[in-house]
Design a protein around this motif. Structure first.
Motif, mmCIF file in Angstrom:
data_model
loop_
_atom_site.group_PDB
_atom_site.id
_atom_site.type_symbol
_atom_site.label_atom_id
_atom_site.label_comp_id
_atom_site.label_asym_id
_atom_site.label_seq_id
_atom_site.Cartn_x
_atom_site.Cartn_y
_atom_site.Cartn_z
ATOM 1 N N ALA A 154 17.850 7.486 30.146
ATOM 2 C CA ALA A 154 17.196 6.792 29.036
ATOM 3 C C ALA A 154 16.823 7.836 27.978
ATOM 4 O O ALA A 154 16.242 8.869 28.314
ATOM 5 C CB ALA A 154 15.956 6.048 29.514
ATOM 6 N N PHE A 155 17.134 7.567 26.709
ATOM 7 C CA PHE A 155 16.959 8.546 25.642
ATOM 8 C C PHE A 155 15.818 8.129 24.723
ATOM 9 O O PHE A 155 15.570 6.936 24.500
ATOM 10 C CB PHE A 155 18.242 8.686 24.814
ATOM 11 C CG PHE A 155 19.407 9.225 25.590
ATOM 12 C CD1 PHE A 155 19.558 10.587 25.780
ATOM 13 C CD2 PHE A 155 20.350 8.368 26.148
ATOM 14 C CE1 PHE A 155 20.632 11.086 26.489
ATOM 15 C CE2 PHE A 155 21.428 8.859 26.859
ATOM 16 C CZ PHE A 155 21.564 10.220 27.033
ATOM 17 N N SER A 156 15.128 9.130 24.203
ATOM 18 C CA SER A 156 14.095 8.951 23.184
ATOM 19 C C SER A 156 14.162 10.139 22.234
ATOM 20 O O SER A 156 14.506 11.251 22.650
ATOM 21 C CB SER A 156 12.701 8.840 23.810
ATOM 22 O OG SER A 156 12.419 9.975 24.612
ATOM 23 N N THR A 157 13.822 9.898 20.964
ATOM 24 C CA THR A 157 13.972 10.911 19.926
ATOM 25 C C THR A 157 12.609 11.256 19.348
ATOM 26 O O THR A 157 11.804 10.360 19.053
ATOM 27 C CB THR A 157 14.893 10.407 18.809
ATOM 28 O OG1 THR A 157 16.127 9.957 19.393
ATOM 29 C CG2 THR A 157 15.196 11.504 17.813
ATOM 30 N N TYR A 158 12.362 12.561 19.173
ATOM 31 C CA TYR A 158 11.138 13.075 18.566
ATOM 32 C C TYR A 158 11.534 14.128 17.529
ATOM 33 O O TYR A 158 11.762 15.291 17.871
ATOM 34 C CB TYR A 158 10.206 13.683 19.617
ATOM 35 C CG TYR A 158 9.745 12.698 20.664
ATOM 36 C CD1 TYR A 158 8.640 11.883 20.455
ATOM 37 C CD2 TYR A 158 10.443 12.564 21.860
ATOM 38 C CE1 TYR A 158 8.234 10.973 21.397
ATOM 39 C CE2 TYR A 158 10.035 11.657 22.824
ATOM 40 C CZ TYR A 158 8.928 10.858 22.583
ATOM 41 O OH TYR A 158 8.516 9.956 23.530
ATOM 42 N N GLY A 159 11.626 13.709 16.271
ATOM 43 C CA GLY A 159 12.002 14.648 15.225
ATOM 44 C C GLY A 159 13.440 15.098 15.402
ATOM 45 O O GLY A 159 14.377 14.311 15.420
ATOM 46 N N CYS A 160 13.624 16.414 15.565
ATOM 47 C CA CYS A 160 14.969 16.965 15.759
ATOM 48 C C CYS A 160 15.293 17.164 17.233
ATOM 49 O O CYS A 160 16.324 17.751 17.565
ATOM 50 C CB CYS A 160 15.108 18.294 15.022
ATOM 51 S SG CYS A 160 13.950 19.564 15.572
ATOM 52 N N LEU A 161 14.441 16.683 18.141
ATOM 53 C CA LEU A 161 14.664 16.802 19.581
ATOM 54 C C LEU A 161 14.986 15.434 20.161
ATOM 55 O O LEU A 161 14.507 14.410 19.686
ATOM 56 C CB LEU A 161 13.434 17.386 20.284
ATOM 57 C CG LEU A 161 12.957 18.761 19.826
ATOM 58 C CD1 LEU A 161 11.701 19.156 20.577
ATOM 59 C CD2 LEU A 161 14.034 19.812 20.032
ATOM 60 N N ARG A 162 15.792 15.430 21.223
ATOM 61 C CA ARG A 162 16.106 14.206 21.949
ATOM 62 C C ARG A 162 15.814 14.438 23.426
ATOM 63 O O ARG A 162 16.227 15.452 23.998
ATOM 64 C CB ARG A 162 17.560 13.797 21.747
ATOM 65 C CG ARG A 162 17.839 12.344 22.154
ATOM 66 C CD ARG A 162 19.301 11.993 21.976
ATOM 67 N NE ARG A 162 19.753 12.093 20.612
ATOM 68 C CZ ARG A 162 19.627 11.130 19.702
ATOM 69 N NH1 ARG A 162 19.020 10.004 20.027
ATOM 70 N NH2 ARG A 162 20.093 11.299 18.491
ATOM 71 N N LEU A 163 15.094 13.501 24.034
ATOM 72 C CA LEU A 163 14.732 13.589 25.444
ATOM 73 C C LEU A 163 15.574 12.613 26.248
ATOM 74 O O LEU A 163 15.787 11.472 25.835
ATOM 75 C CB LEU A 163 13.240 13.277 25.648
ATOM 76 C CG LEU A 163 12.234 14.189 24.956
ATOM 77 C CD1 LEU A 163 10.829 13.797 25.343
ATOM 78 C CD2 LEU A 163 12.489 15.643 25.307
ATOM 79 N N ALA A 164 16.044 13.080 27.394
ATOM 80 C CA ALA A 164 16.797 12.247 28.336
ATOM 81 C C ALA A 164 16.024 12.214 29.647
ATOM 82 O O ALA A 164 15.677 13.263 30.199
ATOM 83 C CB ALA A 164 18.195 12.802 28.552
ATOM 84 N N THR A 165 15.732 11.020 30.138
ATOM 85 C CA THR A 165 14.974 10.834 31.373
ATOM 86 C C THR A 165 15.888 10.228 32.422
ATOM 87 O O THR A 165 16.502 9.182 32.191
ATOM 88 C CB THR A 165 13.762 9.924 31.136
ATOM 89 O OG1 THR A 165 12.985 10.450 30.058
ATOM 90 C CG2 THR A 165 12.898 9.850 32.377
#
Length: 304
Positions: free
Chosen positions: A236-247
């Motif tokens: 599952a992906f989420s975006t924070y500014g220029c970073l992307r998190l994958a859980t």
């Protein structure tokens, strides 16, 4: 002699005073005339500026004022047209009762009555005036993207998050090289424990699994388990500014182990790394129980 000298001096002083008084009065008069001329000139200059300001204000008001539309006189109706309009507007006489009854009966048997036809006509007229589709317009260019505002601002600066598709290869490499060696040891320990503690058939199944894993290449096992988690636990992906998190859930549904990966992008490409606060303490017993519930080794091999 002294008296004569004194009288001469007095006479001279009086003469000098008489000569200086007219010159002083004339100088004062000239100064007053100059003051009056300057005051008059300033007053005229002030009046001229006020007239210019009023002209500018009137020109601005004329620009804001809308031009009056040209009204054309309505044509006078002719006598013949007026008589025809009066005849059309005159109410028609009501039909007799028998004719009305017969008309109602025919309308009931053969088709809709006049009232029903009039209601259908009015309904059709109303429906033609109602639009069935809506118009959506973006406001100031802000509604054209579903990305957060921070991501849009970083994108304007040339800093974009990595695409989600770049995570699969990095996760596969991390899973096979970093995560699976420790996971394989925990799997073998759990299978040995189950073979010793459970009944004959359950222990035999665990023993067979242990033998299969021991005689299979570790790299092949890592690929099979990676395909299993990629199928049943997608990221599952989420975006924070220029970073992307994958859980990713590295555990089971009953006992999850949520692990986060941080992705960023530079000139060399996309880069993903595990979060320093992430946990990889997986409940292996829960993973095996879930695997048995999905079909055992057949479910594991079908995922590959």
């Amino acid at each position: 002699s002294s008296i004569s000298l004194t009288s001469q001096r007095l006479a001279q002083s009086v003469a000098r005073q008489q000569c200086t008084e007219p010159s002083a009065a004339a100088a004062m008069a000239d100064v007053m005339d100059q003051i009056r001329a300057d005051a008059k000139k300033r007053g005229e200059e002030r009046e001229r500026r006020e007239r210019e300001m009023k002209q500018q204000q009137n020109s601005f008001l004329d620009m804001d004022r809308k031009p009056a539309p040209d009204r054309k006189p309505a044509p006078s109706p002719s006598p013949g047209a007026a008589s025809s309009t009066a005849l059309a507007a005159a109410p028609s006489p009501p039909p007799p009762r028998e004719a009305a009854g017969a008309t109602g009966a025919r309308g009931t048997v053969g088709g809709p009555t006049d009232g029903a036809r009039s209601s259908d006509t009015s309904t059709q007229g109303d429906s033609s005036l109602i639009e069935s589709t809506s118009i959506e317009l973006p406001m100031c260019g802000c509604g054209t993207s579903n990305e957060p505002l921070g991501t849009t601002l970083f994108g304007l600066a040339g800093m974009h998050p990595p695409p989600p598709g770049s995570f699969d290869g990095e996760f596969k490499r991390w899973f096979e090289e970093d995560h699976f060696p420790a996971m394989s040891q925990n799997l073998q320990k759990e299978l040995v424990t189950r073979a010793q503690s459970k009944g004959f058939f359950s222990g035999l199944s665990s023993q067979v699994k242990k033998v299969v894993m021991a005689n299979t290449d570790v790299r092949l096992q890592a690929e099979v388990w990676h395909a299993y988690f990629a199928l049943h636990n997608p990221p599952a992906f989420s975006t924070y500014g220029c970073l992307r998190l994958a859980t990713v859930n590295l555990g089971s549904v009953a006992h999850p182990c949520w692990t986060k990966f941080i992705g960023y992008q530079n000139r060399e490409g996309s880069h993903w790394s595990i979060s320093p606060f992430a946990s990889v303490d997986v409940d292996i017993s829960g993973v095996l129980d879930e695997l048995d519930g999905r079909g055992g080794m057949s479910a594991l091999l079908s995922a590959a």
